[in-house]
Design a protein around this motif. Structure first.
Motif, mmCIF file in Angstrom:
data_model
loop_
_atom_site.group_PDB
_atom_site.id
_atom_site.type_symbol
_atom_site.label_atom_id
_atom_site.label_comp_id
_atom_site.label_asym_id
_atom_site.label_seq_id
_atom_site.Cartn_x
_atom_site.Cartn_y
_atom_site.Cartn_z
ATOM 1 N N GLU A 255 9.700 9.685 3.419
ATOM 2 C CA GLU A 255 9.975 10.740 2.443
ATOM 3 C C GLU A 255 8.791 10.943 1.507
ATOM 4 O O GLU A 255 8.937 11.063 0.286
ATOM 5 C CB GLU A 255 11.256 10.428 1.646
ATOM 6 C CG GLU A 255 12.491 10.340 2.517
ATOM 7 C CD GLU A 255 13.754 10.048 1.723
ATOM 8 O OE1 GLU A 255 13.652 9.835 0.497
ATOM 9 O OE2 GLU A 255 14.838 10.038 2.323
ATOM 10 N N ALA A 256 7.609 10.960 2.109
ATOM 11 C CA ALA A 256 6.374 11.143 1.351
ATOM 12 C C ALA A 256 5.914 12.591 1.445
ATOM 13 O O ALA A 256 6.060 13.233 2.490
ATOM 14 C CB ALA A 256 5.287 10.217 1.891
ATOM 15 N N ARG A 257 5.348 13.087 0.342
ATOM 16 C CA ARG A 257 4.903 14.477 0.304
ATOM 17 C C ARG A 257 3.602 14.684 1.072
ATOM 18 O O ARG A 257 3.403 15.698 1.724
ATOM 19 C CB ARG A 257 4.705 14.914 -1.147
ATOM 20 C CG ARG A 257 4.375 16.389 -1.307
ATOM 21 C CD ARG A 257 4.023 16.716 -2.732
ATOM 22 N NE ARG A 257 2.824 15.981 -3.155
ATOM 23 C CZ ARG A 257 2.172 16.223 -4.277
ATOM 24 N NH1 ARG A 257 2.618 17.142 -5.095
ATOM 25 N NH2 ARG A 257 1.093 15.523 -4.591
ATOM 26 N N ASP A 258 2.698 13.702 0.968
ATOM 27 C CA ASP A 258 1.395 13.835 1.616
ATOM 28 C C ASP A 258 0.791 12.457 1.864
ATOM 29 O O ASP A 258 1.427 11.433 1.618
ATOM 30 C CB ASP A 258 0.448 14.711 0.781
ATOM 31 C CG ASP A 258 0.290 14.176 -0.644
ATOM 32 O OD1 ASP A 258 0.519 12.974 -0.855
ATOM 33 O OD2 ASP A 258 -0.055 14.958 -1.542
ATOM 34 N N ARG A 259 -0.449 12.443 2.340
ATOM 35 C CA ARG A 259 -1.113 11.190 2.676
ATOM 36 C C ARG A 259 -1.311 10.291 1.461
ATOM 37 O O ARG A 259 -1.282 9.074 1.577
ATOM 38 C CB ARG A 259 -2.469 11.482 3.320
ATOM 39 C CG ARG A 259 -2.362 12.052 4.723
ATOM 40 C CD ARG A 259 -3.708 12.542 5.184
ATOM 41 N NE ARG A 259 -4.645 11.455 5.441
ATOM 42 C CZ ARG A 259 -5.024 11.074 6.645
ATOM 43 N NH1 ARG A 259 -4.525 11.669 7.708
ATOM 44 N NH2 ARG A 259 -5.900 10.103 6.804
ATOM 45 N N ALA A 260 -1.520 10.898 0.302
ATOM 46 C CA ALA A 260 -1.711 10.093 -0.909
ATOM 47 C C ALA A 260 -0.476 9.241 -1.178
ATOM 48 O O ALA A 260 -0.577 8.067 -1.560
ATOM 49 C CB ALA A 260 -2.018 10.984 -2.105
ATOM 50 N N GLN A 261 0.695 9.806 -0.987
ATOM 51 C CA GLN A 261 1.920 9.043 -1.198
ATOM 52 C C GLN A 261 2.079 7.966 -0.129
ATOM 53 O O GLN A 261 2.647 6.911 -0.393
ATOM 54 C CB GLN A 261 3.133 9.980 -1.213
ATOM 55 C CG GLN A 261 3.192 10.846 -2.459
ATOM 56 C CD GLN A 261 4.527 11.550 -2.637
ATOM 57 O OE1 GLN A 261 5.388 11.491 -1.758
ATOM 58 N NE2 GLN A 261 4.683 12.206 -3.758
ATOM 59 N N LEU A 262 1.563 8.223 1.061
ATOM 60 C CA LEU A 262 1.594 7.183 2.099
ATOM 61 C C LEU A 262 0.726 5.996 1.685
ATOM 62 O O LEU A 262 1.074 4.847 1.954
ATOM 63 C CB LEU A 262 1.093 7.748 3.436
ATOM 64 C CG LEU A 262 2.008 8.740 4.151
ATOM 65 C CD1 LEU A 262 1.357 9.212 5.453
ATOM 66 C CD2 LEU A 262 3.376 8.124 4.438
ATOM 67 N N VAL A 263 -0.388 6.277 1.011
ATOM 68 C CA VAL A 263 -1.246 5.196 0.511
ATOM 69 C C VAL A 263 -0.475 4.337 -0.478
ATOM 70 O O VAL A 263 -0.511 3.102 -0.432
ATOM 71 C CB VAL A 263 -2.517 5.774 -0.155
ATOM 72 C CG1 VAL A 263 -3.319 4.665 -0.839
ATOM 73 C CG2 VAL A 263 -3.394 6.473 0.886
ATOM 74 N N ILE A 264 0.263 4.984 -1.381
ATOM 75 C CA ILE A 264 1.058 4.261 -2.376
ATOM 76 C C ILE A 264 2.087 3.366 -1.681
ATOM 77 O O ILE A 264 2.269 2.196 -2.030
ATOM 78 C CB ILE A 264 1.779 5.244 -3.318
ATOM 79 C CG1 ILE A 264 0.753 5.925 -4.233
ATOM 80 C CG2 ILE A 264 2.840 4.541 -4.139
ATOM 81 C CD1 ILE A 264 0.097 4.995 -5.216
ATOM 82 N N VAL A 265 2.777 3.909 -0.678
ATOM 83 C CA VAL A 265 3.781 3.129 0.050
ATOM 84 C C VAL A 265 3.141 1.910 0.702
ATOM 85 O O VAL A 265 3.697 0.810 0.676
ATOM 86 C CB VAL A 265 4.481 3.998 1.118
ATOM 87 C CG1 VAL A 265 5.356 3.133 2.028
ATOM 88 C CG2 VAL A 265 5.331 5.077 0.466
ATOM 89 N N ALA A 266 1.963 2.104 1.282
ATOM 90 C CA ALA A 266 1.277 0.997 1.959
ATOM 91 C C ALA A 266 0.986 -0.147 1.001
ATOM 92 O O ALA A 266 1.151 -1.318 1.336
ATOM 93 C CB ALA A 266 -0.014 1.501 2.599
ATOM 94 N N TYR A 267 0.584 0.186 -0.218
ATOM 95 C CA TYR A 267 0.293 -0.854 -1.203
ATOM 96 C C TYR A 267 1.568 -1.456 -1.777
ATOM 97 O O TYR A 267 1.701 -2.670 -1.904
ATOM 98 C CB TYR A 267 -0.577 -0.283 -2.328
ATOM 99 C CG TYR A 267 -2.009 -0.076 -1.913
ATOM 100 C CD1 TYR A 267 -2.812 -1.155 -1.578
ATOM 101 C CD2 TYR A 267 -2.551 1.199 -1.833
ATOM 102 C CE1 TYR A 267 -4.124 -0.972 -1.179
ATOM 103 C CE2 TYR A 267 -3.856 1.391 -1.438
ATOM 104 C CZ TYR A 267 -4.647 0.301 -1.110
ATOM 105 O OH TYR A 267 -5.939 0.485 -0.706
ATOM 106 N N GLU A 268 2.523 -0.613 -2.151
ATOM 107 C CA GLU A 268 3.733 -1.127 -2.805
ATOM 108 C C GLU A 268 4.597 -1.937 -1.857
ATOM 109 O O GLU A 268 5.367 -2.797 -2.289
ATOM 110 C CB GLU A 268 4.524 0.037 -3.402
ATOM 111 C CG GLU A 268 3.832 0.691 -4.591
ATOM 112 C CD GLU A 268 4.753 1.589 -5.365
ATOM 113 O OE1 GLU A 268 5.749 2.077 -4.790
ATOM 114 O OE2 GLU A 268 4.481 1.809 -6.562
ATOM 115 N N SER A 269 4.494 -1.678 -0.564
ATOM 116 C CA SER A 269 5.284 -2.444 0.409
ATOM 117 C C SER A 269 4.635 -3.786 0.729
ATOM 118 O O SER A 269 5.255 -4.641 1.357
ATOM 119 C CB SER A 269 5.427 -1.632 1.705
ATOM 120 O OG SER A 269 4.168 -1.495 2.344
ATOM 121 N N GLY A 270 3.383 -3.965 0.299
ATOM 122 C CA GLY A 270 2.658 -5.188 0.624
ATOM 123 C C GLY A 270 1.958 -5.129 1.959
ATOM 124 O O GLY A 270 1.344 -6.099 2.389
#
Length: 213
Positions: free
Chosen positions: A192-207
């Motif tokens: 449920e990410a708007r764009d690639r930038a949000q995918l970057v955030i998910v990658a970091y926050e998920s560990g």
């Protein structure tokens, strides 16, 4: 034509960016702002495709302004401050890209086009600093939905977080560009990410990034 708004509290820099952007046949500056509040007003009025956003401005800063306009225009943060907190906060606020002010002019123009097309863009030095920071900090709670991501999709997500372009991901995984785009489309939907930038955030926050570093 890609419509651009420039938000920076230094008039000389705004002027320099305007001359540079307007020199390109496919780019057009449609507004300027010297504060975050002005940036929000100009964006609401002009509805640009991309905003070049400074971080430190009087009153409302660029990060807060980004929160207000992220659903209207894509934000490319351009700053002289190469600090982890700014990078992370800008991405969390909804920015689609982050570059330093010493970026070569040609790279800045290319970044505007990349962000306008819906991709995220991080300066290589910024990506490295993000990875270093998150490998030093405790892993945050798992992000909902990551458990539904396939192994290959996790691989693609990791490469996105490390700053690789679609072409570089395709070469690294030895797959076609179309395959990479399909993986990214599925990641955007599943997370449920708007764009690639949000995918970057998910990658970091998920560990995911620190776990693989």
């Amino acid at each position: 034509m890609i419509r651009v708004v420039i938000a920076d509290d230094q008039a000389l820099l705004r002027g320099s960016f305007k001359v540079l952007v307007d020199s390109e046949p496919d780019l057009e500056v449609v507004g300027e702002a010297g504060t975050g509040a002005e940036a929000v007003e100009v964006v609401l009025e002009r509805r640009p495709d991309v905003v070049l956003m400074d971080v430190r401005m009087p009153g409302m800063d660029g990060i807060e302004a980004t929160r207000h306009i992220r659903d209207i225009a894509r934000v490319l943060v351009v700053t002289m401050f190469d600090l982890d907190a700014y990078v992370y906060d800008a991405l969390r606020a909804g920015a689609s890209g982050f570059l330093l002010k010493d970026t070569p002019p040609a790279d800045l123009l290319a970044a505007i086009r990349v962000v306008a097309e819906g991709e995220a863009l991080l300066a290589p030095t910024v990506t490295r600093r993000l990875i270093e920071e998150f490998t030093r900090t405790p892993v945050l709670p798992q992000v909902k939905g990551l458990e539904g991501v396939t192994e290959r999709e996790r691989e693609v997500l990791l490469l996105i977080a490390r700053g690789l372009s679609n072409r570089e991901i395709a070469a690294h995984l030895q797959v076609s560009m179309a395959t990479v785009k399909t993986h990214i489309t599925r990641l955007l939907a599943k997370l449920e990410a708007r764009d690639r930038a949000q995918l970057v955030i998910v990658a970091y926050e998920s560990g995911l990034v620190s776990a693989a570093a």
